[in-house]
Design an enzyme around this catalytic site. Sequence first.
Site, PDB file in Angstrom:
ATOM      1  N   ASP A 107       5.903 -52.406 -61.839  1.00 19.10           N
ATOM      2  CA  ASP A 107       7.101 -53.225 -62.058  1.00 19.10           C
ATOM      3  C   ASP A 107       8.324 -52.314 -62.008  1.00 19.10           C
ATOM      4  O   ASP A 107       8.897 -52.084 -60.962  1.00 19.10           O
ATOM      5  CB  ASP A 107       6.966 -53.960 -63.392  1.00 19.10           C
ATOM      6  CG  ASP A 107       8.151 -54.876 -63.682  1.00 19.10           C
ATOM      7  OD1 ASP A 107       9.007 -55.034 -62.808  1.00 19.10           O
ATOM      8  OD2 ASP A 107       8.205 -55.426 -64.795  1.00 19.10           O
ATOM      9  N   LYS A 135       6.192 -55.087 -57.684  1.00 22.77           N
ATOM     10  CA  LYS A 135       7.391 -55.922 -57.811  1.00 22.77           C
ATOM     11  C   LYS A 135       8.597 -55.203 -57.198  1.00 22.77           C
ATOM     12  O   LYS A 135       8.587 -53.977 -57.063  1.00 22.77           O
ATOM     13  CB  LYS A 135       7.656 -56.223 -59.285  1.00 22.77           C
ATOM     14  CG  LYS A 135       6.695 -57.237 -59.891  1.00 22.77           C
ATOM     15  CD  LYS A 135       7.198 -57.611 -61.272  1.00 22.77           C
ATOM     16  CE  LYS A 135       6.232 -58.490 -62.010  1.00 22.77           C
ATOM     17  NZ  LYS A 135       6.727 -58.765 -63.373  1.00 22.77           N
ATOM     18  N   PHE A 156       6.961 -63.010 -63.856  1.00 21.57           N
ATOM     19  CA  PHE A 156       5.913 -62.495 -64.718  1.00 21.57           C
ATOM     20  C   PHE A 156       4.580 -63.137 -64.342  1.00 21.57           C
ATOM     21  O   PHE A 156       4.441 -64.346 -64.372  1.00 21.57           O
ATOM     22  CB  PHE A 156       6.228 -62.716 -66.195  1.00 21.57           C
ATOM     23  CG  PHE A 156       5.387 -61.845 -67.076  1.00 21.57           C
ATOM     24  CD1 PHE A 156       5.725 -60.514 -67.277  1.00 21.57           C
ATOM     25  CD2 PHE A 156       4.234 -62.335 -67.664  1.00 21.57           C
ATOM     26  CE1 PHE A 156       4.928 -59.687 -68.054  1.00 21.57           C
ATOM     27  CE2 PHE A 156       3.433 -61.507 -68.450  1.00 21.57           C
ATOM     28  CZ  PHE A 156       3.781 -60.185 -68.642  1.00 21.57           C
ATOM     29  N   ASP A 163      -2.140 -59.388 -68.365  1.00 21.80           N
ATOM     30  CA  ASP A 163      -2.064 -60.200 -69.576  1.00 21.80           C
ATOM     31  C   ASP A 163      -0.636 -60.575 -69.932  1.00 21.80           C
ATOM     32  O   ASP A 163       0.334 -59.984 -69.448  1.00 21.80           O
ATOM     33  CB  ASP A 163      -2.639 -59.417 -70.761  1.00 21.80           C
ATOM     34  CG  ASP A 163      -1.680 -58.311 -71.232  1.00 21.80           C
ATOM     35  OD1 ASP A 163      -1.294 -57.471 -70.390  1.00 21.80           O
ATOM     36  OD2 ASP A 163      -1.311 -58.298 -72.417  1.00 21.80           O
ATOM     37  N   ARG A 169      -6.257 -62.375 -69.115  1.00 23.70           N
ATOM     38  CA  ARG A 169      -6.813 -61.329 -68.250  1.00 23.70           C
ATOM     39  C   ARG A 169      -8.015 -61.823 -67.444  1.00 23.70           C
ATOM     40  O   ARG A 169      -8.313 -61.308 -66.371  1.00 23.70           O
ATOM     41  CB  ARG A 169      -7.264 -60.121 -69.090  1.00 23.70           C
ATOM     42  CG  ARG A 169      -6.140 -59.354 -69.767  1.00 23.70           C
ATOM     43  CD  ARG A 169      -6.688 -58.033 -70.310  1.00 23.70           C
ATOM     44  NE  ARG A 169      -5.788 -57.396 -71.266  1.00 23.70           N
ATOM     45  CZ  ARG A 169      -4.784 -56.585 -70.942  1.00 23.70           C
ATOM     46  NH1 ARG A 169      -4.523 -56.339 -69.677  1.00 23.70           N
ATOM     47  NH2 ARG A 169      -4.031 -56.043 -71.868  1.00 23.70           N
TER      48      ARG A 169
HETATM   49  P1  IMP Z   1       6.262 -50.666 -65.372  1.00 20.84           P
HETATM   50  O1  IMP Z   1       6.292 -49.422 -66.214  1.00 20.84           O
HETATM   51  O2  IMP Z   1       7.496 -51.496 -65.567  1.00 20.84           O
HETATM   52  O3  IMP Z   1       6.003 -50.367 -63.900  1.00 20.84           O
HETATM   53  O4  IMP Z   1       5.101 -51.576 -65.909  1.00 20.84           O
HETATM   54  C1  IMP Z   1       3.791 -51.217 -65.793  1.00 20.84           C
HETATM   55  C2  IMP Z   1       2.862 -52.040 -66.647  1.00 20.84           C
HETATM   56  O5  IMP Z   1       3.507 -53.173 -67.228  1.00 20.84           O
HETATM   57  C3  IMP Z   1       1.752 -52.625 -65.816  1.00 20.84           C
HETATM   58  O6  IMP Z   1       0.694 -51.724 -65.661  1.00 20.84           O
HETATM   59  C4  IMP Z   1       1.378 -53.853 -66.603  1.00 20.84           C
HETATM   60  O7  IMP Z   1       0.469 -53.524 -67.625  1.00 20.84           O
HETATM   61  C5  IMP Z   1       2.691 -54.301 -67.200  1.00 20.84           C
HETATM   62  N1  IMP Z   1       3.332 -55.362 -66.368  1.00 20.84           N
HETATM   63  C6  IMP Z   1       4.397 -55.257 -65.553  1.00 20.84           C
HETATM   64  N2  IMP Z   1       4.707 -56.431 -64.967  1.00 20.84           N
HETATM   65  C7  IMP Z   1       3.796 -57.311 -65.412  1.00 20.84           C
HETATM   66  C8  IMP Z   1       3.551 -58.711 -65.163  1.00 20.84           C
HETATM   67  O8  IMP Z   1       4.228 -59.402 -64.373  1.00 20.84           O
HETATM   68  N3  IMP Z   1       2.505 -59.262 -65.818  1.00 20.84           N
HETATM   69  C9  IMP Z   1       1.702 -58.555 -66.674  1.00 20.84           C
HETATM   70  N4  IMP Z   1       1.888 -57.259 -66.939  1.00 20.84           N
HETATM   71  C10 IMP Z   1       2.922 -56.629 -66.318  1.00 20.84           C
END
Ligand code: IMP
Length: 184
Positions: A107, A135, A156, A163, A169
């Site tokens: 994300d 994303k 999301f 989750d 999940r």
């Molecule tokens: P980041 O650090 O923002 O890249 O987020 C990484 C982690 O956030 C992922 O490995 C997921 O566990 C969680 N995450 C990010 N976006 C989503 C989503 O849309 N649904 C569920 N979990 C998410």
Amino acid sequence: MPETHLHPDVDHVLLDAQQIADKLHELGQQIAADYADEPPILVGVLKGAVMVMADLSREIDLATEMDWMAVSSYGSGTKSSGVVRILKDLGADISDRHVLIVEDIIDSGLTLKWLLSNLRSRGPKSVEVCTLLRKPDAARVEIDVRYVGFDIPNEFVIGYGLDYAERYRNLPYVGVLKPSVYGG
Ligand code: IMP
Ligand code: MG
């Protein structure tokens, strides 16, 4: 996916089980070809990547190993906190090994950026990343993700390992959660 099987908290299905399976088959073949000389150790990021790891690893026709890390960057909300904590470290010594990180979703990219520098400091031969989902915000962070399943919109999503507050999940598809469920 028939209406009757759709979870009531899910607004719509983004990727069904067949689309996911087809993509992981494709990625598995690509990975097997790229690492034909020396199989990588697959490092799954708990808990979101369990489904991806289970299905992807069976599509990689090489003598791979599997290990797991658990990190935490999210509370029970839907936005990245930017704070990464190791909840469980690797069992394996990855020095002089090819490492392939297996992720569910990127994300903000903050978690991965941190994980990459952490693993690279352990002296591996290489560290690459395979993620099922990515994303749009991930493009803002300078990380080179070698294998990407699907680029998805900034919504999301839950299911197939992903989750919201530890739920959903076990859904076999990736779906968009109804904003009303998280008070959006
Ligand atoms: P980041 O650090 O923002 O890249 O987020 C990484 C982690 O956030 C992922 O490995 C997921 O566990 C969680 N995450 C990010 N976006 C989503 C989503 O849309 N649904 C569920 N979990 C998410
Ligand atoms: Mg994850």
